[in-house]
Each structure stands twice: as structure tokens, then as C-alpha cells.
Design a protein around this motif. Structure first.
Motif, PDB file in Angstrom:
ATOM      1  N   GLU A 214       0.830  -1.206   0.000  1.00 45.23           N
ATOM      2  CA  GLU A 214       0.000   0.000   0.000  1.00 45.23           C
ATOM      3  C   GLU A 214       0.862   1.253   0.000  1.00 45.23           C
ATOM      4  O   GLU A 214       1.856   1.352   0.687  1.00 45.23           O
ATOM      5  CB  GLU A 214      -0.899  -0.021   1.244  1.00 45.23           C
ATOM      6  N   GLU A 215       0.468   2.243  -0.790  1.00 47.15           N
ATOM      7  CA  GLU A 215       1.213   3.494  -0.879  1.00 47.15           C
ATOM      8  C   GLU A 215       0.258   4.670  -0.817  1.00 47.15           C
ATOM      9  O   GLU A 215      -0.912   4.567  -1.173  1.00 47.15           O
ATOM     10  CB  GLU A 215       2.019   3.559  -2.176  1.00 47.15           C
ATOM     11  N   VAL A 216       0.804   5.783  -0.350  1.00 47.59           N
ATOM     12  CA  VAL A 216       0.070   7.042  -0.404  1.00 47.59           C
ATOM     13  C   VAL A 216       0.527   7.776  -1.653  1.00 47.59           C
ATOM     14  O   VAL A 216       1.696   8.147  -1.743  1.00 47.59           O
ATOM     15  CB  VAL A 216       0.345   7.906   0.848  1.00 47.59           C
ATOM     16  N   PRO A 217      -0.343   7.977  -2.648  1.00 42.63           N
ATOM     17  CA  PRO A 217       0.090   8.611  -3.893  1.00 42.63           C
ATOM     18  C   PRO A 217       0.715   9.974  -3.638  1.00 42.63           C
ATOM     19  O   PRO A 217       0.121  10.834  -3.006  1.00 42.63           O
ATOM     20  CB  PRO A 217      -1.216   8.737  -4.696  1.00 42.63           C
ATOM     21  N   GLY A 218       1.947  10.154  -4.110  1.00 41.44           N
ATOM     22  CA  GLY A 218       2.626  11.436  -3.984  1.00 41.44           C
ATOM     23  C   GLY A 218       3.085  11.775  -2.586  1.00 41.44           C
ATOM     24  O   GLY A 218       3.506  12.898  -2.328  1.00 41.44           O
ATOM     25  N   ASP A 219       3.005  10.847  -1.650  1.00 43.19           N
ATOM     26  CA  ASP A 219       3.381  11.131  -0.261  1.00 43.19           C
ATOM     27  C   ASP A 219       4.434  10.127   0.185  1.00 43.19           C
ATOM     28  O   ASP A 219       4.145   9.101   0.775  1.00 43.19           O
ATOM     29  CB  ASP A 219       2.153  11.061   0.647  1.00 43.19           C
ATOM     30  N   LEU A 220       5.676  10.447  -0.096  1.00 43.07           N
ATOM     31  CA  LEU A 220       6.774   9.525   0.160  1.00 43.07           C
ATOM     32  C   LEU A 220       6.965   9.270   1.647  1.00 43.07           C
ATOM     33  O   LEU A 220       7.189   8.135   2.058  1.00 43.07           O
ATOM     34  CB  LEU A 220       8.052  10.105  -0.452  1.00 43.07           C
ATOM     35  N   VAL A 221       6.874  10.307   2.462  1.00 40.84           N
ATOM     36  CA  VAL A 221       7.138  10.164   3.896  1.00 40.84           C
ATOM     37  C   VAL A 221       6.110   9.241   4.546  1.00 40.84           C
ATOM     38  O   VAL A 221       6.457   8.361   5.336  1.00 40.84           O
ATOM     39  CB  VAL A 221       7.150  11.542   4.585  1.00 40.84           C
ATOM     40  N   ALA A 222       4.829   9.433   4.216  1.00 40.31           N
ATOM     41  CA  ALA A 222       3.788   8.582   4.796  1.00 40.31           C
ATOM     42  C   ALA A 222       3.983   7.130   4.369  1.00 40.31           C
ATOM     43  O   ALA A 222       3.790   6.204   5.159  1.00 40.31           O
ATOM     44  CB  ALA A 222       2.399   9.074   4.376  1.00 40.31           C
ATOM     45  N   THR A 223       4.375   6.920   3.119  1.00 43.75           N
ATOM     46  CA  THR A 223       4.586   5.553   2.632  1.00 43.75           C
ATOM     47  C   THR A 223       5.749   4.889   3.362  1.00 43.75           C
ATOM     48  O   THR A 223       5.647   3.745   3.820  1.00 43.75           O
ATOM     49  CB  THR A 223       4.853   5.571   1.113  1.00 43.75           C
ATOM     50  N   TYR A 224       6.885   5.606   3.482  1.00 42.54           N
ATOM     51  CA  TYR A 224       8.028   5.038   4.201  1.00 42.54           C
ATOM     52  C   TYR A 224       7.693   4.819   5.671  1.00 42.54           C
ATOM     53  O   TYR A 224       8.097   3.810   6.271  1.00 42.54           O
ATOM     54  CB  TYR A 224       9.251   5.942   4.060  1.00 42.54           C
ATOM     55  N   GLY A 225       6.978   5.758   6.279  1.00 47.36           N
ATOM     56  CA  GLY A 225       6.591   5.592   7.675  1.00 47.36           C
ATOM     57  C   GLY A 225       5.743   4.356   7.869  1.00 47.36           C
ATOM     58  O   GLY A 225       5.934   3.601   8.826  1.00 47.36           O
ATOM     59  N   TYR A 226       4.808   4.133   6.958  1.00 45.31           N
ATOM     60  CA  TYR A 226       3.941   2.961   7.054  1.00 45.31           C
ATOM     61  C   TYR A 226       4.760   1.679   6.909  1.00 45.31           C
ATOM     62  O   TYR A 226       4.565   0.713   7.654  1.00 45.31           O
ATOM     63  CB  TYR A 226       2.876   3.035   5.959  1.00 45.31           C
ATOM     64  N   ARG A 227       5.698   1.659   5.976  1.00 47.26           N
ATOM     65  CA  ARG A 227       6.494   0.444   5.758  1.00 47.26           C
ATOM     66  C   ARG A 227       7.434   0.176   6.934  1.00 47.26           C
ATOM     67  O   ARG A 227       7.663  -0.977   7.310  1.00 47.26           O
ATOM     68  CB  ARG A 227       7.294   0.587   4.459  1.00 47.26           C
ATOM     69  N   LEU A 228       7.988   1.229   7.511  1.00 48.68           N
ATOM     70  CA  LEU A 228       8.843   1.029   8.680  1.00 48.68           C
ATOM     71  C   LEU A 228       8.028   0.489   9.860  1.00 48.68           C
ATOM     72  O   LEU A 228       8.502  -0.387  10.602  1.00 48.68           O
ATOM     73  CB  LEU A 228       9.532   2.342   9.056  1.00 48.68           C
ATOM     74  N   LYS A 229       6.819   1.007  10.048  1.00 48.86           N
ATOM     75  CA  LYS A 229       5.964   0.485  11.119  1.00 48.86           C
ATOM     76  C   LYS A 229       5.618  -0.978  10.872  1.00 48.86           C
ATOM     77  O   LYS A 229       5.594  -1.787  11.799  1.00 48.86           O
ATOM     78  CB  LYS A 229       4.684   1.326  11.217  1.00 48.86           C
ATOM     79  N   GLU A 230       5.349  -1.302   9.604  1.00 52.33           N
ATOM     80  CA  GLU A 230       5.039  -2.689   9.253  1.00 52.33           C
ATOM     81  C   GLU A 230       6.223  -3.600   9.577  1.00 52.33           C
ATOM     82  O   GLU A 230       6.061  -4.682  10.137  1.00 52.33           O
ATOM     83  CB  GLU A 230       4.707  -2.755   7.756  1.00 52.33           C
ATOM     84  N   SER A 231       7.432  -3.153   9.251  1.00 54.10           N
ATOM     85  CA  SER A 231       8.628  -3.942   9.528  1.00 54.10           C
ATOM     86  C   SER A 231       8.876  -4.046  11.028  1.00 54.10           C
ATOM     87  O   SER A 231       9.216  -5.108  11.544  1.00 54.10           O
ATOM     88  CB  SER A 231       9.842  -3.297   8.843  1.00 54.10           C
ATOM     89  N   PHE A 232       8.683  -2.949  11.758  1.00 50.74           N
ATOM     90  CA  PHE A 232       8.886  -2.941  13.205  1.00 50.74           C
ATOM     91  C   PHE A 232       7.931  -3.917  13.890  1.00 50.74           C
ATOM     92  O   PHE A 232       8.322  -4.660  14.787  1.00 50.74           O
ATOM     93  CB  PHE A 232       8.671  -1.519  13.734  1.00 50.74           C
ATOM     94  N   GLU A 233       6.675  -3.907  13.442  1.00 53.23           N
ATOM     95  CA  GLU A 233       5.688  -4.816  14.018  1.00 53.23           C
ATOM     96  C   GLU A 233       6.086  -6.265  13.771  1.00 53.23           C
ATOM     97  O   GLU A 233       5.991  -7.123  14.658  1.00 53.23           O
ATOM     98  CB  GLU A 233       4.312  -4.524  13.389  1.00 53.23           C
TER      99      GLU A 233
END
Length: 358
Positions: free
Chosen positions: A332-351
Motif C-alpha cells: 500500500e502506498e500514499v500517492p505522492g506522499d513519500l514520507v507517509a509511505t516510508y513511515g507505514y512500511r517502517l511500522k510494518e517492519s517494526f511490528e
């Protein structure tokens, strides 16, 4: 059909009624009410009808917007809660998620609501709280009306009996004694999500000592970002926060990247979000150590934090054994929102990597 939305004032919400001649056709009319409890949690429930005569004074564009308001409410509810599959309502799904997340409600609903920004998550939780308050308030109003207007005569007043049947049908699915508890829980969840973006934070020595102590105790866990994904992430963050430094990250890569996630704010200085601690060697041979904070308010916002303890904290992390994680790509990605996308993926990895330690 009735719709609820949270109000800005405490103990208040909006109710929109849409009246249908044909359920699958457009509504015949809609009525909007503002409901609040006067003078705190124990006060009297007040209902105010919104008079829409002002629409006649609006421009043609404004009138068209007001005419489409009912459809906008429906679209908004679908966006927040999804379509009803007629087997399990949206509220029932939320209660099922709640049941499986005792003592981890904020973290669980943060993930359940996905990539939506904190402002939207706050509004959604507040609306769920208003849903439970609405059932309590409407039942209270109906019974007070029956008592005031004399029993049998009041039963036919404003379709009172029909409202009671609807409320009782809702209460068959939800324990009435838990209404207040659920309303309070979702109101607290709403308040836990950040409301306004923060300025670039300065983290004091006290915060540094707290982070070091909690890290040593295992209460704050840091993961090392493996592979070249750390370098790629840093380039993008520096481009946003400190473009003059971004070129140095392209230099011969000798660096370390650690990250952690706070699902709720542990202090006034440390807000909830993803924190990325990094060190690399710039073109002059000097070490650059920085801490980034990714918040998720109205889309992703990256901050380059100020503080004097970052080197000491990173030295501690380098001296201790740590687990490495890879940054998940795709999904899942936020269109045009790189920071939100990376934040989401880091949280997913942390979990994924810390699930067994919490």
C-alpha cells in the motif's frame, strides 16, 4: 436512515436523518440536528435543528453543494468505514477488532485504519464515540419525553415507538451497560492521535537519558535497517529536510541506520511516530549523526530533530547486539506522499520483527 458525526465541543455530535420513499432511490428529504449535553457529562441533553433556509441566499454553486451534502455524507462514511456486507456491520467489525486488542487499542487501531493521517484517525474514533453516545442520548430523550407527555399519548408522538424499536434492535447487538465505557474508550483514542503538526522538535538531555535507559531495559527497541535501503531512505529524507546535506549521502556509503516506533507519545517532547537515527561519513571524512522523526498528521511530515545526545545514543546501539530488519517494498502506498509511505512500511517492519518482544 441516520448518520452520526462528532462535534468539536465535548459531549456533542451531529445527527443527519435521510428519509426515503424508495430505499434504492434518492432521499425525499434530509434533516440535520446538533445534539449536546449541557454543563458537562451529567447535564441535560439538548437537540437543535439546523434551519436550511439560508441556502436560498447562496450562489448557484453553493446551493448545488448543499443539495449534494447527503451524498457527500454517504461517500464519507464509505471512505471511513467501508461498505456494509449485510453480514457484519461496520460497528460490529470495529468491536471485533477491539476485543482482540486488549491493552493495545491505540496501536491496533493505528494499524487497522492504515495510511490515513492522524487527523482522519482522530475524527473516525471520535465519530465511533459519538455513535455510542448517540444511542445513550436518544434513548434518554425518548424516555424523558414519554415520562413528560404521559405514557400512551407519547408513544405515537414523533414516531417514538419506531425509534424505540430501532434502538432496542441496536442494543441487542451491543451490551447497553458498556455504552458509556465504549464511548469513553474511543474518545480517549481520538485524543491520542495527534491533532496539529508539530514544529521541528528539540530533544533535551533529559529525553536523551530517558531514551538510553529505556533502550538498555528493552522498553524501547531499535532495529538496524539492513541492506542499502537505509542509504536510499536517508537520501530522500535529507532532500526534504536538509537538501544541502543530501549530496553527502551519495558519497562512499559507510553508515548505520536504526529506527524505532512510538505508537503513543511517551512524553511531551517525544510524539508518536517513527524515529530514525543515522550516522554516515560525509565527503570531508567527518561523521554526521542525525535523528529524523516521521509524523503522520495531514499526510507524512519529516522532521530533522535538534539535540545533543544523538552520538551517545548511537554509540550505545552500535556497542550492543541488535536485530536487523529490511524495509518492505511494494504494498500500500500514499500517492505522492513519500514520507507517509516510508513511515507505514517502517511500522510494518517494526511490528513484524518485534511482535514476540511486546
Amino acid at each position: 436512515m441516520a448518520w452520526v458525526a462528532s462535534g468539536q465541543q465535548e459531549n456533542s455530535f451531529y445527527l443527519l436523518f435521510k428519509w426515503y420513499e424508495d430505499f434504492y432511490g434518492p432521499p425525499e428529504r434530509s434533516d440535520l440536528y446538533f445534539v449536546e449535553r449541557d454543563y458537562g457529562a451529567e447535564g441535560e441533553v439538548r437537540v437543535r435543528f439546523f434551519n436550511t433556509d439560508f441556502q436560498k441566499k447562496l450562489s448557484r454553486q453553493g446551493q448545488l453543494w448543499c443539495q449534494s451534502f447527503g451524498n457527500k455524507v454517504s461517500d464519507n462514511a464509505v471512505y471511513f468505514f467501508g461498505d456494509n456486507n449485510f453480514e457484519c456491520s461496520s460497528i460490529e467489525r470495529i468491536l471485533m477488532v477491539l476485543q482482540d486488542s486488549r491493552r493495545r487499542e491505540l496501536e491496533t487501531f493505528d494499524g487497522y485504519l492504515g495510511l490515513r493521517c492522524d487527523g482522519e484517525k482522530r475524527a473516525q474514533c471520535a465519530t465511533v464515540a459519538s455513535y455510542f453516545c448517540g444511542i445513550q442520548y436518544m434513548k434518554e430523550l425518548i424516555y424523558s419525553m414519554v415520562e413528560r407527555d404521559g405514557g400512551e399519548n407519547a408513544v405515537h408522538y414523533l414516531h417514538t415507538d419506531e425509534f424505540l424499536r430501532i434502538l432496542n434492535r441496536m442494543l441487542d447487538r451491543i451490551d447497553e451497560d458498556r455504552m458509556g465505557e465504549l464511548a469513553l474508550l474511543f474518545r480517549q483514542l481520538a485524543e491520542s492521535f495527534c491533532f496539529e503538526p508539530a514544529k521541528t522538535p528539540f530533544l533535551s538531555r533529559n529525553t536523551g537519558r530517558w531514551l538510553a535507559e529505556q533502550t538498555e531495559r528493552g522498553q524501547v527497541r531499535w532495529l538496524r535497517l539492513g541492506g542499502r535501503t537505509g542509504q536510499k531512505l536517508l537520501r530522500k529524507l535529507y532532500h526534504q529536510c536538509a537538501p544541502a546535506v543530501a549530496w553527502d549521502v551519495f558519497h562512499r556509503w559507510q553508515g548505520d541506520v536504526y529506527f524505532t516506533v512510538f505508537y503513543e507519545a511517551p512524553s511531551r517532547e517525544l510524539r508518536r511516530g517513527v524515529y530514525i537515527l543515522s550516522r554516515f561519513e560525509d565527503q570531508t571524512g567527518l561523521d554526521v549523526t542525525d535523528l529524523f522523526w516521521l509524523e503522520n498528521i495531514a499526510g507524512g511530515v519529516a522532521h530533522l530533530c535538534d539535540g545533543e545526545f544523538f552520538d551517545e545514543l548511537l554509540d550505545r546501539l552500535l556497542a550492543a547486539p541488535s536485530r536487523s530488519a529490511m524495509l518492505p517494498m511494494g504494498g500500500e502506498e500514499v500517492p505522492g506522499d513519500l514520507v507517509a509511505t516510508y513511515g507505514y512500511r517502517l511500522k510494518e517492519s517494526f511490528e513484524k520483527y518485534t511482535r514476540g518482544f511486546r
